[in-house]
Design a protein around this motif. Sequence first.
Motif, mmCIF file in Angstrom:
data_model
loop_
_atom_site.group_PDB
_atom_site.id
_atom_site.type_symbol
_atom_site.label_atom_id
_atom_site.label_comp_id
_atom_site.label_asym_id
_atom_site.label_seq_id
_atom_site.Cartn_x
_atom_site.Cartn_y
_atom_site.Cartn_z
ATOM 1 N N SER A 16 -9.215 -5.347 2.656
ATOM 2 C CA SER A 16 -8.436 -6.106 3.631
ATOM 3 C C SER A 16 -6.945 -5.826 3.421
ATOM 4 O O SER A 16 -6.540 -5.211 2.436
ATOM 5 C CB SER A 16 -8.696 -7.600 3.448
ATOM 6 N N SER A 17 -6.158 -6.292 4.357
ATOM 7 C CA SER A 17 -4.706 -6.133 4.205
ATOM 8 C C SER A 17 -4.082 -7.476 3.845
ATOM 9 O O SER A 17 -2.960 -7.756 4.227
ATOM 10 C CB SER A 17 -4.129 -5.594 5.509
ATOM 11 N N LYS A 18 -4.849 -8.285 3.093
ATOM 12 C CA LYS A 18 -4.323 -9.606 2.727
ATOM 13 C C LYS A 18 -3.157 -9.510 1.751
ATOM 14 O O LYS A 18 -2.275 -10.336 1.767
ATOM 15 C CB LYS A 18 -5.423 -10.461 2.093
ATOM 16 N N LEU A 19 -3.204 -8.525 0.875
ATOM 17 C CA LEU A 19 -2.182 -8.454 -0.167
ATOM 18 C C LEU A 19 -1.196 -7.315 0.030
ATOM 19 O O LEU A 19 -0.036 -7.425 -0.350
ATOM 20 C CB LEU A 19 -2.849 -8.336 -1.547
ATOM 21 N N VAL A 20 -1.666 -6.192 0.565
ATOM 22 C CA VAL A 20 -0.760 -5.078 0.911
ATOM 23 C C VAL A 20 -1.228 -4.505 2.245
ATOM 24 O O VAL A 20 -2.423 -4.550 2.550
ATOM 25 C CB VAL A 20 -0.751 -3.936 -0.144
ATOM 26 N N ALA A 21 -0.272 -3.984 3.008
ATOM 27 C CA ALA A 21 -0.634 -3.405 4.304
ATOM 28 C C ALA A 21 -1.665 -2.298 4.068
ATOM 29 O O ALA A 21 -1.505 -1.471 3.170
ATOM 30 C CB ALA A 21 0.611 -2.855 4.986
ATOM 31 N N ASP A 22 -2.733 -2.282 4.820
ATOM 32 C CA ASP A 22 -3.812 -1.284 4.758
ATOM 33 C C ASP A 22 -4.718 -1.392 3.532
ATOM 34 O O ASP A 22 -5.621 -0.573 3.364
ATOM 35 C CB ASP A 22 -3.267 0.157 4.862
ATOM 36 N N VAL A 90 0.437 -9.031 -5.746
ATOM 37 C CA VAL A 90 -0.564 -9.887 -6.389
ATOM 38 C C VAL A 90 -1.822 -9.076 -6.684
ATOM 39 O O VAL A 90 -2.271 -8.288 -5.846
ATOM 40 C CB VAL A 90 -0.904 -11.076 -5.468
ATOM 41 N N TYR A 137 -2.204 4.367 -0.098
ATOM 42 C CA TYR A 137 -0.812 4.804 -0.280
ATOM 43 C C TYR A 137 -0.457 4.915 -1.760
ATOM 44 O O TYR A 137 0.257 5.811 -2.181
ATOM 45 C CB TYR A 137 0.120 3.804 0.412
ATOM 46 N N ARG B 73 -2.327 -18.744 0.770
ATOM 47 C CA ARG B 73 -3.441 -18.175 0.006
ATOM 48 C C ARG B 73 -3.317 -18.430 -1.494
ATOM 49 O O ARG B 73 -4.137 -17.953 -2.277
ATOM 50 C CB ARG B 73 -3.540 -16.672 0.268
ATOM 51 N N GLY B 177 -3.351 -2.866 10.334
ATOM 52 C CA GLY B 177 -2.859 -2.742 8.959
ATOM 53 C C GLY B 177 -2.566 -4.103 8.354
ATOM 54 O O GLY B 177 -2.301 -4.212 7.170
ATOM 55 N N SER B 179 -4.284 -8.035 8.695
ATOM 56 C CA SER B 179 -5.326 -8.805 9.370
ATOM 57 C C SER B 179 -5.029 -10.299 9.466
ATOM 58 O O SER B 179 -5.782 -11.034 10.069
ATOM 59 C CB SER B 179 -6.650 -8.604 8.628
ATOM 60 N N LYS B 207 4.787 0.239 2.408
ATOM 61 C CA LYS B 207 3.543 -0.528 2.585
ATOM 62 C C LYS B 207 3.750 -2.035 2.517
ATOM 63 O O LYS B 207 2.800 -2.784 2.292
ATOM 64 C CB LYS B 207 2.473 -0.085 1.575
ATOM 65 N N ILE B 209 3.960 -5.563 4.034
ATOM 66 C CA ILE B 209 3.260 -6.043 5.237
ATOM 67 C C ILE B 209 4.246 -6.369 6.351
ATOM 68 O O ILE B 209 4.082 -5.919 7.487
ATOM 69 C CB ILE B 209 2.393 -7.278 4.885
#
Lengths: 151, 368
Positions: A16-22, A90, A137, B73, B177, B179, B207, B209
């Motif tokens: 998921s992209s919860k912590l870093v994009a992509d 994180v 990345y 979160r 990228g 969600s 990267k 967000i």
Amino acid sequence: MKHSPDDQKLERMLRSSKLVADGFMGTDGRGVREIIEADAATLANLGVTAEQTAGRMRELTLAARPALGNWIEAEGKYRLRSEEHKGSLVCPWPHAGRYEKRLTTCRRLDSGEDIVWTDLNIHLIEAHGFFEGKGSYFRLEPDVLVRILFA
Amino acid sequence: MIVFEILIPVLIVSSIGAGLALILLLSERWIAYYGPCEITINEEKKITVEGGKSLLSTLQEQKIFIPSACGGRGTCGVCKLKVLEGGGAVLPTETPFLSSEEREGRVRLSCQVKVRNDLVIEIPKALFEVREFRGRCEKIEDLTYDMKRFRFALQEPETIEFTAGQYIQLLCPVYKGNSEEVYRAYSIASDPEDRAAVELIIRRVPKGICTTWCFEYLKEGDAVRFNGPYGDFRLSEREMPMLFVAGGSGMAPFVSILHQMRHRGDARSAHYYFGGNSVRDLCLDESMREFEKDLQNFTFIPVVASPEEESDWQGERGLVTEAVGRAFDDLSGHEGYLCGSPGMIDAAVKVFTSLGMQEEHIYFDKFA
């Protein structure tokens, strides 16, 4: 390979992209345990442990930090730069782990080859043996890392 | 007969499964229903809310915005407040973010406290002034190769009141990228008198967000949402000479502070050291020269650590902290204001204190 519910939960977090994009898995179709095992095998063939690798990354990060984001030469064979950005990273594993958003670039003076890692990468390698999925990345190829850090 | 032997156990197992699912559904509807709960805030304000959600989102629904960077979160540790009664035990997810003093003082992460019963909480009074804003991205401007300035014109409410040095939390929406919606904090870089808009200076994080959204997806004309203002970083009321030190997007609060000084006709002495790794990291030189003209005792000193060989850089060289050390012998009568990376701030605090500046006269806004 069978995956426990905890592994599946972890994998969902990593993809998921919860912590870093992509996310952390990139385009890698393998499960997290497979990635970790394959990278551990590569490291074992090279005769280096994940702890030694992470320790060396930490050592070079600490050497670069006093230059406040500028390039600095170290050990006669590296150019290093450690840049700090706003925010923190994180750990995706289910434990407390929060790291400053610091990107360290390590360039070999002899070959010009360079790699970039974050403080979170150091933790992921040291504590979880995780170099991230291919296509991510911040994926670090263990053989490249070992060549740059230990040669 | 064989068919029945197979069918009957299947039917029994299916019925048990369906029964359990029904029990779960009913439990969620009736057992996990907490009903109306009363939250007493700062011993003066009482609100009645529907229980069941986190304290952070419950307060947000009541238009009381607690700063939070991770969208609830439990990963940023920013949404702290005091829960004096009714919060239950501190959760393992909170402990890494709470010092022993904070735990003793009943500080909790509001995103991890569930509203199940009446609560008594304490929050900084200033948070009552925080509002949610909707606006439109009016202008995007390149400041350097990795920094942009964004101007958001306000629509609802149409104006904002803030003190120079404060920050807002920008909502980063879902995009390819990312969600989930998340908030990220950015210092306001605009004139506090320009109440119809806010400007932000944002440096791209690989990267990151929110910065990825700002740099790759956000376009002029797009809708934006943010809440604020937050923060205590601001000019003191003392009359001491000031030293500002910043690097990168740490420029933002100082632009706002300089506007405020210009409006007040502030004659305090101020030296602003802005550090870049190379000449291409510098920005807003023209604006700073304008401030120098308008403010009687303001001096802008850009410092470049490693000027490019092809540049004809004539200004200060080295680390920004080294430039300060070269320029001053005694800072005991000065105040220091810092905005930038933790490393830069730690190094600057060392230089300031080694030159006699008192720690209580040092104010900083550390990237975190």
